[in-house]
Every structure is written in structure tokens, then in C-alpha cells.
Design a protein around this motif. Sequence first.
Motif, PDB file in Angstrom:
ATOM      1  N   ILE A 113      92.865  87.931  97.900  1.00  0.00           N
ATOM      2  CA  ILE A 113      94.067  87.880  97.063  1.00  0.00           C
ATOM      3  C   ILE A 113      94.493  89.262  96.586  1.00  0.00           C
ATOM      4  CG2 ILE A 113      95.035  86.994  94.897  1.00  0.00           C
ATOM      5  CD1 ILE A 113      93.180  84.552  95.240  1.00  0.00           C
ATOM      6  N   MET A 114      93.552  90.029  96.019  1.00  0.00           N
ATOM      7  CA  MET A 114      93.916  91.355  95.513  1.00  0.00           C
ATOM      8  C   MET A 114      92.654  92.126  95.141  1.00  0.00           C
ATOM      9  SD  MET A 114      95.241  90.441  91.651  1.00  0.00           S
ATOM     10  CE  MET A 114      94.099  89.847  90.400  1.00  0.00           C
ATOM     11  N   GLY A 115      92.799  93.448  95.030  1.00  0.00           N
ATOM     12  CA  GLY A 115      91.758  94.281  94.453  1.00  0.00           C
ATOM     13  C   GLY A 115      91.854  94.244  92.942  1.00  0.00           C
ATOM     14  N   TRP A 248      98.417  85.198  87.685  1.00  0.00           N
ATOM     15  CA  TRP A 248      99.384  85.715  86.712  1.00  0.00           C
ATOM     16  C   TRP A 248      98.674  86.140  85.425  1.00  0.00           C
ATOM     17  CZ3 TRP A 248     100.603  84.690  81.708  1.00  0.00           C
ATOM     18  CH2 TRP A 248     101.745  85.342  81.202  1.00  0.00           C
ATOM     19  N   ALA A 249      97.799  85.293  84.903  1.00  0.00           N
ATOM     20  CA  ALA A 249      97.107  85.589  83.650  1.00  0.00           C
ATOM     21  C   ALA A 249      96.207  86.806  83.800  1.00  0.00           C
ATOM     22  CB  ALA A 249      96.299  84.374  83.195  1.00  0.00           C
ATOM     23  N   ASP A 323      96.270  86.457 101.361  1.00  0.00           N
ATOM     24  CA  ASP A 323      97.493  85.814 100.864  1.00  0.00           C
ATOM     25  C   ASP A 323      98.134  86.679  99.784  1.00  0.00           C
ATOM     26  OD1 ASP A 323      99.523  84.205  99.960  1.00  0.00           O
ATOM     27  OD2 ASP A 323      98.318  82.374  99.900  1.00  0.00           O
ATOM     28  N   ALA A 324      99.014  87.576 100.215  1.00  0.00           N
ATOM     29  CA  ALA A 324      99.704  88.469  99.275  1.00  0.00           C
ATOM     30  C   ALA A 324     100.737  87.723  98.441  1.00  0.00           C
ATOM     31  CB  ALA A 324     100.376  89.607 100.038  1.00  0.00           C
ATOM     32  N   SER A 325     101.102  86.514  98.858  1.00  0.00           N
ATOM     33  CA  SER A 325     102.152  85.777  98.151  1.00  0.00           C
ATOM     34  C   SER A 325     101.731  85.375  96.744  1.00  0.00           C
ATOM     35  CB  SER A 325     102.558  84.531  98.952  1.00  0.00           C
ATOM     36  OG  SER A 325     101.516  83.554  98.952  1.00  0.00           O
ATOM     37  N   LEU A 326     100.432  85.279  96.494  1.00  0.00           N
ATOM     38  CA  LEU A 326      99.971  84.900  95.158  1.00  0.00           C
ATOM     39  C   LEU A 326     100.279  85.994  94.146  1.00  0.00           C
ATOM     40  CD1 LEU A 326      96.690  83.281  96.390  1.00  0.00           C
ATOM     41  CD2 LEU A 326      98.403  82.074  95.000  1.00  0.00           C
ATOM     42  N   VAL A 327     100.055  87.239  94.527  1.00  0.00           N
ATOM     43  CA  VAL A 327     100.424  88.359  93.658  1.00  0.00           C
ATOM     44  C   VAL A 327     101.937  88.474  93.543  1.00  0.00           C
ATOM     45  CG1 VAL A 327     100.390  90.871  93.411  1.00  0.00           C
ATOM     46  CG2 VAL A 327      98.296  89.650  94.005  1.00  0.00           C
ATOM     47  N   ALA A 330     103.114  86.022  91.076  1.00  0.00           N
ATOM     48  CA  ALA A 330     102.785  86.454  89.716  1.00  0.00           C
ATOM     49  C   ALA A 330     103.724  87.543  89.226  1.00  0.00           C
ATOM     50  CB  ALA A 330     101.354  86.941  89.651  1.00  0.00           C
ATOM     51  N   GLN A 331     104.247  88.326  90.148  1.00  0.00           N
ATOM     52  CA  GLN A 331     105.170  89.399  89.812  1.00  0.00           C
ATOM     53  C   GLN A 331     106.620  88.924  89.743  1.00  0.00           C
ATOM     54  OE1 GLN A 331     103.583  92.029  93.031  1.00  0.00           O
ATOM     55  NE2 GLN A 331     103.625  93.574  91.433  1.00  0.00           N
ATOM     56  N   GLY A 332     106.824  87.648  90.018  1.00  0.00           N
ATOM     57  CA  GLY A 332     108.180  87.097  89.950  1.00  0.00           C
ATOM     58  C   GLY A 332     109.028  87.466  91.145  1.00  0.00           C
ATOM     59  N   LYS A 333     108.413  87.778  92.274  1.00  0.00           N
ATOM     60  CA  LYS A 333     109.181  88.153  93.461  1.00  0.00           C
ATOM     61  C   LYS A 333     109.650  86.937  94.221  1.00  0.00           C
ATOM     62  CE  LYS A 333     106.928  92.608  94.154  1.00  0.00           C
ATOM     63  NZ  LYS A 333     106.123  93.453  95.062  1.00  0.00           N
TER      64      LYS A 333
END
Length: 333
Positions: A113-115, A248-249, A323-327, A330-333
Motif C-alpha cells: 500500500i505505501m511506505g 486515511w486515518a 494498490d496505489a489507489s488506496l493512498v 485517502a488524498q481525495g484524488k
Amino acid sequence: MMRRSILRHSLAAAAVLAAAMLPIRAYAVGPEPEPLADPVELTVGYQKVGHLAPITLIGEELDKLGVKLKTVEFARYADARTALLSGSLDMATVGPADLAIALSQGSTNVVGIMGVGSSKKYVIGRKDVKLESWDDLKGKTVAIAPGSAVWFQFAATLIEAGVPYDSFNAVNIQGGGANFDQALKRGEVDAIVTWEPFESIPVIEGYGYFAKNLEYSQSKAVGAELGMLVATKDAVETKRDAVERFVWAYLDAQEKLAADPEAFASAYADLTGLAPDVAKEAAKPITLGSVVTPEQIKQQAKAFADLGVIQKDVSGEIAEHWDASLVDQAQGK
């Protein structure tokens, strides 16, 4: 995990490790999501390390969003990875190499998901032991944790610097970071390769020092990323709304701590149980926020497969397990 093949690679291996260092990626969190109509439980594995301090701030926020957070503590990234792959967890914080390791072992129920953060990494020398250059490692006894996130960083740096791995005595220390510090303090080893807060503690207590000419977070193959947030593919598919709210949190808390060093140090102390003054010092080298991308993980996967550190090259599988879509969500993109 430690095969002798890694000892004999030099410039040719370094070429395999070529991938540009990546700039810190800033996250600007989007609007708060709507609460879920029906609460969903997420079980998340984590470690008591400073760069995961945001996890201490999100329980109440998630509760308001309809996500019941259940956390499970692990001493090592590898243990959290094992629990995730066994189905005991929905999400976990793991090492940057753990996605490639899981895939190389045939486990495909995992999604990156992310670093989570970065920092400069230095070999920690024992007081009065000279470590001014990589050549000074020759003949020394160095405590390591083979297969750990910091070991991947260290090993990649040695290869790129042309330092033979067998020029020093590598000693495997079992268990948590405190065991590394005790070995250094007792004089059983000359240096340690570990993680915060166990890097700063010997310095603060006066029996160790940062060997700043032996910096190992800048390798082209591995870089400076300290950890990653991953989830099972099942959780992403069946609990996606809850996973989105967790991301998001987490990013919201991360953003707040990154902007407030005092709050970060306080959260660090709360998470780890360190004394506030120790947590404050240990927090200073850490930058919250991801520096890793799927491209970097691909390079890492290929490099360490070529070196025999992981079983096979899974670099071609990384994209479908990220899955970059989760970030983005969360960023509202």
C-alpha cells in the motif's frame, strides 16, 4: 537468507542494483471519509518502532469512522509478515523487502500500500573502536539480523561499495533490538547494525557512537525506506471501505506528527515506552512519509534474486501486488 554468493559480487552486482534514489513523497490528506453504516473490524500487526508512531493516534478516529481497530504487536517485521500470510491479520507493517520475499515464497495473498518513513542509517560502533571508513570493518565483529530490513540496506551498501562481506565477522543476534545494545555494551561485538530506538540508546548512554562515514541508507537497490504498510488481498477486496479509512486515518496522523516534532517525540515515547528525552533524540533522524515506490521494490526484488538472497526473481509480479489507489483515495484524488 545469507548465502555466500553475496560475498563474491562486486562491481557487476552493483550494476544490477542501479535504481535512482527517490525523493520523499509528501502526502496531503483529503477530506475525512463518511463513517461506515455497519462497523468493520480490522486486525493490524505492528511493531514498537518510532516511524510507526502514527498508529498510536488513530484508534479513536477509526472508531468514529466505523472501523474497529484491533492491533497485534510483533517484535520483528518477519513475524508480522508470517502472521499476515497465515491469515491471522488483515494488515501489517513490514519491511520494504517483505513484499518481494512473500511473493518469492509463493504467497500471493498480499498487497503493498505505501511506505511509512525514512532516515539515515549508520553502523553503531562501540566506544573506542575505530570505524572511520568501510575498511575499518575488516576483522571486526558486527552484530546483524540476517533478512531484516536493515540487513538488506546494509548488505546492498557493502556490495555497491565493494566491501567483501567476509572481511568482518558477522554475528547473528536473535530477538529484539535491545539484544544488540546489550551485546555492544558488554563488549561482545565491535559494532551493531540495528534500528531505532536501539541505534540512539548506545549513543545517549555513552557506550556507542554513530559511525557517520559508514552510512548505509543510500544504496541504489534498497534506499532509505524504513517500512511498509501491506494488506491481504482478501482484506482489500472484502473490507476495502475499512482499509481505505485506516489509510486515511494513518496518513492524517502521520501528517500531523511530521509537522510537529514535539508531538512526534511524545507519540514515539507512548508507543515504545521510552523515556521522553530518549524518544526525542531517537525521533530526530526520522522523516515520516513514504520514499518507496513499486519501481524501487522491483529493483530490490531483482537485485536480491540475482544475489541469491531470495529464492527467485519476482520483480515482474510487484505491480500486480501494489494498490496505489488506496493512498489516492485517502488524498481525495
